[in-house]
Design a protein around this motif. Structure first.
Motif, short mmCIF file in Angstrom:
data_model
loop_
_atom_site.label_atom_id
_atom_site.label_comp_id
_atom_site.label_asym_id
_atom_site.label_seq_id
_atom_site.Cartn_x
_atom_site.Cartn_y
_atom_site.Cartn_z
N VAL A 298 15.70 0.68 -53.69
CA VAL A 298 15.68 -0.33 -54.74
C VAL A 298 14.66 0.07 -55.80
CG1 VAL A 298 15.19 -2.75 -55.28
CG2 VAL A 298 16.42 -2.16 -53.17
N ARG A 299 15.10 0.05 -57.05
CA ARG A 299 14.26 0.42 -58.19
C ARG A 299 13.76 -0.83 -58.90
NH1 ARG A 299 18.99 4.20 -57.86
NH2 ARG A 299 20.02 2.22 -58.17
N SER A 300 12.65 -0.72 -59.60
CA SER A 300 11.99 -1.87 -60.23
C SER A 300 12.90 -2.60 -61.21
CB SER A 300 10.70 -1.44 -60.93
OG SER A 300 10.98 -0.51 -61.95
N CYS B 84 15.22 -5.52 -60.06
CA CYS B 84 14.62 -6.73 -59.49
C CYS B 84 14.36 -7.78 -60.56
CB CYS B 84 13.30 -6.39 -58.79
SG CYS B 84 13.51 -5.27 -57.39
N ASN C 78 10.74 -10.33 -57.62
CA ASN C 78 10.74 -9.05 -56.93
C ASN C 78 11.95 -8.90 -56.00
OD1 ASN C 78 9.53 -6.52 -56.78
ND2 ASN C 78 8.50 -7.00 -54.87
N VAL D 205 16.14 -8.17 -55.62
CA VAL D 205 17.23 -7.54 -56.36
C VAL D 205 18.08 -8.64 -56.98
CG1 VAL D 205 19.34 -6.17 -56.13
CG2 VAL D 205 17.27 -5.46 -54.93
N LEU E 112 11.89 -4.64 -53.95
CA LEU E 112 11.46 -3.39 -54.53
C LEU E 112 11.08 -2.38 -53.44
CD1 LEU E 112 10.65 -1.75 -57.06
CD2 LEU E 112 8.38 -2.79 -56.85
N ASP E 113 11.56 -1.18 -53.57
CA ASP E 113 11.29 -0.05 -52.67
C ASP E 113 11.97 -0.14 -51.31
OD1 ASP E 113 9.81 1.41 -54.53
OD2 ASP E 113 7.93 0.44 -53.94
#
Length: 145
Positions: free
Chosen positions: A9-11, A14, A18, A20, A69-70
């Motif tokens: 998951v990329r910033s 989101c 935070n 998605v 995130l991440d």
């Protein structure tokens, strides 16, 4: 046959919490389907060169848990229905720990260069597109052909 791919998951995917954003799950599903086609030997570039396309005609999606995130996500894609012109993929997006974030049944149709429904050409009908008997049972009962 189920094929699995992964992504992180990329910033920019989101929201302010935070999590998605729900719309991004559709992008994840698209990525999963394209990776499925690659894994089963379906050459989408040649399919398009030959004047054919796969259009998504319906998505039935259920959101179960938030991805953050991440997070590393796994997208499982399984063909569960196949007709002459259209089919259905069952897709699951899950976290590394097995938590299911979303489940979807995605109906697709083969169309020609004019956007008209047509049969999948025999030379592009790879075995992986055909649901196995055990996978055919996973279809949502409201998907009827």
């Amino acid at each position: 046959m189920t094929c699995t791919c992964q992504l992180t998951v990329r910033s920019y995917e989101c929201d302010s919490y935070n999590h998605v954003n729900n719309a991004n799950y559709l992008n994840y599903l698209e990525y999963g389907r394209l990776e499925f086609l690659r894994q089963v030997g379906f050459n989408y570039k040649n399919f398009v060169k030959a004047g054919f396309y796969i259009y998504v005609t319906h998505v039935d999606i259920f959101y179960k848990a938030s991805a953050l995130l991440d997070d590393t996500l796994y997208i499982d894609t399984t063909p569960v229905k196949m007709g002459a012109v259209r089919g259905v993929f069952h897709q699951v997006i899950r976290k590394e720990d097995g938590t299911i974030c979303s489940m979807a049944d995605v109906t697709w149709a083969c169309v020609n260069k004019d956007g008209q429904p047509c049969q999948v050409p025999q030379d592009h009908l790879v075995p992986g597109l055909i649901p196995s008997p055990e996978d055919a049972g996973k279809i949502n009962p409201k998907h009827r052909f």
